[in-house]
Design a protein around this motif. Structure first.
Motif, PDB file in Angstrom:
ATOM      1  N   SER A 190     -75.933  53.813-106.663  1.00  0.00           N
ATOM      2  CA  SER A 190     -75.461  54.998-105.751  1.00  0.00           C
ATOM      3  C   SER A 190     -75.084  54.169-104.223  1.00  0.00           C
ATOM      4  O   SER A 190     -75.529  53.222-104.146  1.00  0.00           O
ATOM      5  N   MET A 191     -74.505  55.486-103.513  1.00  0.00           N
ATOM      6  CA  MET A 191     -74.328  55.091-102.210  1.00  0.00           C
ATOM      7  C   MET A 191     -75.513  55.478-101.612  1.00  0.00           C
ATOM      8  O   MET A 191     -76.434  56.059-102.021  1.00  0.00           O
ATOM      9  N   TRP A 192     -75.577  55.241-100.128  1.00  0.00           N
ATOM     10  CA  TRP A 192     -76.631  55.331 -99.100  1.00  0.00           C
ATOM     11  C   TRP A 192     -76.432  56.736 -99.022  1.00  0.00           C
ATOM     12  O   TRP A 192     -77.507  57.536 -98.982  1.00  0.00           O
ATOM     13  N   ASN A 193     -75.109  57.137 -98.686  1.00  0.00           N
ATOM     14  CA  ASN A 193     -75.082  58.765 -98.301  1.00  0.00           C
ATOM     15  C   ASN A 193     -73.350  58.962 -98.675  1.00  0.00           C
ATOM     16  O   ASN A 193     -72.626  57.988 -98.623  1.00  0.00           O
ATOM     17  N   PRO A 194     -72.723  59.979 -98.589  1.00  0.00           N
ATOM     18  CA  PRO A 194     -71.397  60.414 -98.917  1.00  0.00           C
ATOM     19  C   PRO A 194     -70.382  59.177 -98.147  1.00  0.00           C
ATOM     20  O   PRO A 194     -69.283  59.373 -98.613  1.00  0.00           O
ATOM     21  N   GLU A 195     -70.624  58.896 -96.910  1.00  0.00           N
ATOM     22  CA  GLU A 195     -69.848  58.068 -96.061  1.00  0.00           C
ATOM     23  C   GLU A 195     -70.233  56.638 -96.131  1.00  0.00           C
ATOM     24  O   GLU A 195     -69.558  55.762 -95.522  1.00  0.00           O
ATOM     25  N   GLU A 271     -83.139  49.907 -90.302  1.00  0.00           N
ATOM     26  CA  GLU A 271     -83.532  50.944 -89.255  1.00  0.00           C
ATOM     27  C   GLU A 271     -82.316  51.872 -88.947  1.00  0.00           C
ATOM     28  O   GLU A 271     -82.663  53.051 -88.465  1.00  0.00           O
ATOM     29  N   THR A 272     -81.205  51.337 -88.956  1.00  0.00           N
ATOM     30  CA  THR A 272     -80.034  52.283 -88.555  1.00  0.00           C
ATOM     31  C   THR A 272     -79.627  53.346 -89.605  1.00  0.00           C
ATOM     32  O   THR A 272     -79.098  54.275 -89.414  1.00  0.00           O
ATOM     33  N   LEU A 273     -80.146  53.374 -90.765  1.00  0.00           N
ATOM     34  CA  LEU A 273     -80.060  54.332 -91.748  1.00  0.00           C
ATOM     35  C   LEU A 273     -80.657  55.587 -91.422  1.00  0.00           C
ATOM     36  O   LEU A 273     -80.417  56.781 -92.037  1.00  0.00           O
ATOM     37  N   GLY A 274     -81.923  55.593 -90.486  1.00  0.00           N
ATOM     38  CA  GLY A 274     -82.426  56.770 -90.126  1.00  0.00           C
ATOM     39  C   GLY A 274     -83.697  57.404 -90.949  1.00  0.00           C
ATOM     40  O   GLY A 274     -84.034  58.515 -90.995  1.00  0.00           O
ATOM     41  N   GLU A 275     -83.938  56.584 -91.860  1.00  0.00           N
ATOM     42  CA  GLU A 275     -84.964  56.957 -92.762  1.00  0.00           C
ATOM     43  C   GLU A 275     -86.462  56.816 -92.227  1.00  0.00           C
ATOM     44  O   GLU A 275     -86.586  55.737 -91.725  1.00  0.00           O
ATOM     45  N   THR A 276     -87.202  57.870 -92.131  1.00  0.00           N
ATOM     46  CA  THR A 276     -88.640  57.766 -91.604  1.00  0.00           C
ATOM     47  C   THR A 276     -89.445  58.029 -92.715  1.00  0.00           C
ATOM     48  O   THR A 276     -89.241  58.517 -93.606  1.00  0.00           O
ATOM     49  N   GLY A 291     -99.246  52.235 -98.184  1.00  0.00           N
ATOM     50  CA  GLY A 291     -98.946  50.836 -98.723  1.00  0.00           C
ATOM     51  C   GLY A 291     -99.519  50.012 -97.353  1.00  0.00           C
ATOM     52  O   GLY A 291    -100.136  50.337 -96.565  1.00  0.00           O
ATOM     53  N   GLU A 292     -98.974  48.795 -97.330  1.00  0.00           N
ATOM     54  CA  GLU A 292     -99.171  47.778 -96.322  1.00  0.00           C
ATOM     55  C   GLU A 292     -98.995  48.113 -94.836  1.00  0.00           C
ATOM     56  O   GLU A 292     -98.001  48.868 -94.893  1.00  0.00           O
ATOM     57  N   LYS A 293     -99.703  48.151 -93.912  1.00  0.00           N
ATOM     58  CA  LYS A 293     -99.939  48.758 -92.585  1.00  0.00           C
ATOM     59  C   LYS A 293     -98.699  47.800 -92.037  1.00  0.00           C
ATOM     60  O   LYS A 293     -98.597  46.840 -92.105  1.00  0.00           O
ATOM     61  N   GLY A 294     -98.123  48.343 -91.107  1.00  0.00           N
ATOM     62  CA  GLY A 294     -96.869  47.727 -90.180  1.00  0.00           C
ATOM     63  C   GLY A 294     -95.737  47.437 -90.889  1.00  0.00           C
ATOM     64  O   GLY A 294     -95.186  46.842 -90.413  1.00  0.00           O
ATOM     65  N   ARG A 295     -95.368  48.266 -91.957  1.00  0.00           N
ATOM     66  CA  ARG A 295     -94.141  48.148 -92.847  1.00  0.00           C
ATOM     67  C   ARG A 295     -93.450  49.369 -92.885  1.00  0.00           C
ATOM     68  O   ARG A 295     -94.198  50.522 -92.877  1.00  0.00           O
ATOM     69  N   SER A 296     -92.145  49.502 -92.687  1.00  0.00           N
ATOM     70  CA  SER A 296     -91.393  50.499 -92.608  1.00  0.00           C
ATOM     71  C   SER A 296     -91.363  51.229 -93.970  1.00  0.00           C
ATOM     72  O   SER A 296     -91.737  50.364 -94.952  1.00  0.00           O
TER      73      SER A 296
END
Length: 464
Positions: A190-195, A271-276, A291-296
């Motif tokens: 899949s794509m990340w999002n439609p654009e 980080e630019t993908l805006g996922e939190t 999960g592991e501390k300190g990881r996104s």
């Protein structure tokens, strides 16, 4: 090829005809898991062979103990050009429950679901007929514009992916000479999002283990034996709890051997993908990563290994209450692997940890449930970077390089059995409802998917 304008224009001008051909394929109910549709699966394979033959491919239908494989080659670009193997599957999932479909699943149509947003409806639109046809139509446009493809292309279309691919490994072994290429191209993602298009550069591996702890020779009355007899449920719970430390790291000795840190530039792009964490986990009613501390959160699911407990059984679990000390307790545990972690070393370490943790009077029994290593395409790979640039030229937003938390077995098979890295580029969207009623595929995904493969094949050809 210096100028892609003619091929891209042909893709645009021929979109209506491309859709007609896709609709023909979608109307064939090639449900691989249901024997009632065996003839339809063959019909879909025959349709693809005929279509590829009409484009100048040397195409054939190879029988297997199950549904046939489509194998096609066009090597007219010459031996000095790169060689790619494109993989897709023509079989589809069953359509049950039929009453939830808004339209007949094998009568594809265009539907506007929002202003300016048109989708192709029907079973197989996104998974995987619409995806594989983007590649076929890209080859059509390139050959019509330039007389040949920019590189050597072999195509493998499977007919059993949705039913476990039982014939695939024997076929790869028997036809390794026909299938071996410089790279594999897989369009089932899949794509990340439609654009924003995405390239999956990493797939986690998997180790499955089942462990049973056994103590007394029968279930015991907890009033008569409690406090004196070993309790396998408590023993097992203690062992499982010890798999992680207070920071979320897995405690097995040597577990992180072969795990490398994700390059900083890749993490920065994520980080630019805006996922939190809140957004990702909020969709399932959670909020805090475990999960592991300190990881996104994206790093945790794309680039870090895991140990997860998938099921526990033991003692009395029926209605009401029974005061019993079980004779046995068992658990199913899975490990997701990254980098160059060795699946067999992980299995061995887990078993050694369990054995070393057993108290007196307890025994452990193990049953394995498969093992496969992780797949990692080097982030600085020329193939990866050229495909990223090609996709970025086509879509509104630059392509991103992502990981995938799960596993795609065919990618591992290509690497282990044929020695090929895979480029995973797909144009599905997260709301395409694959495997569910009302499956759809965005018209933009189909149209720009064709244009994307034109650009990618050209970029690969320029690597010669």
């Amino acid at each position: 090829m210096a100028d892609l304008t003619p091929a891209l224009k042909l893709a645009d001008d021929g979109l209506a005809n491309s859709l007609d051909r896709l609709f023909e394929l979608l109307r064939i109910p090639s449900i691989s898991t249901d024997p009632a549709y065996k003839a339809d699966c063959r019909r879909a394979g025959d349709w693809l062979v005929a279509e590829l033959t009409s484009l100048g491919f040397d195409a054939r239908l190879d029988d297997t103990p199950g549904h046939p494989m489509v194998l096609a080659k066009d090597h007219s670009a010459g031996a000095s050009t790169p060689h790619v193997l494109f993989y897709g599957h023509y079989d589809v999932q069953p359509v049950d429950p039929l009453e939830l479909w808004e339209a007949p699943p094998f009568e594809p149509a265009l539907k506007e679901i929002a202003p300016g947003k048109t989708v192709i409806t029907g079973r197989g639109t996104s998974d995987d007929k619409g995806q594989l046809m983007t590649f076929v139509e890209a080859c059509r446009a390139l050959k019509a514009a330039h007389g040949q493809l920019p590189c050597r292309v072999t195509i493998l279309f499977e007919g059993e992916e949705e039913s476990g691919s039982p014939s695939l490994k024997p076929y790869l072994e028997a036809h390794a000479g026909d299938l071996k290429a410089d790279y594999a191209l897989v369009c089932d993602t899949s794509m990340w999002n439609p654009e924003t298009p995405a390239i999956a550069a990493a797939l986690r591996g998997l180790v499955g283990e089942e462990v049973m702890i056994e103590a007394a020779d029968r279930d015991l009355h907890s009033g008569m034996f409690g406090g004196a007899a070993a309790n396998p449920i408590r023993v097992l719970s203690t062992i499982l709890a010890g798999l992680h430390d207070e920071t979320g790291r897995v405690t097995l000795p040597g577990f992180y051997d072969g795990v490398e840190e994700t390059p900083s530039q890749i993490k920065a792009s994520w980080e630019t993908l805006g996922e939190t964490s809140e957004k990702f986990l909020g969709e399932v009613g959670l909020s805090v990563p475990s999960g592991e501390k300190g990881r996104s959160v994206l790093e945790l699911v794309w680039a870090r290994p895991t140990a997860e407990i998938n099921g526990i059984t033991g003692g009395y679990t029926g209605d009401g209450f029974k005061t019993v000390i079980a004779a046995k307790a068992s658990a199913k545990v899975s490990f997701r692997l990254v980098g160059s972690q060795d699946p067999q070393a992980i299995r061995k370490a887990f078993r050694a940890y369990v054995e070393a943790s057993l108290p007196a009077d307890c025994k452990a029994h193990f049953h394995e449930h498969g093992a496969s290593p992780a797949i990692q395409l080097p982030y600085d790979s020329a193939l990866l970077q050229s495909a990223k640039a090609a996709l970025s030229d086509e879509w509104p937003k630059p392509a991103v390089i992502i990981g995938m938390g799960g596993s795609i077995p065919i990618v591992g098979d290509f690497q282990r059995m044929l020695g090929m890295d895979s480029l995973l580029v797909g144009f599905g969207l997260s709301d395409d409802r694959i495997h569910s009623p009302n499956e759809k595929y965005a018209l933009t995904s189909f149209h720009k998917g064709i244009r994307s493969w034109i650009r990618i094949l050209d970029a690969i050809g320029q690597q010669s």
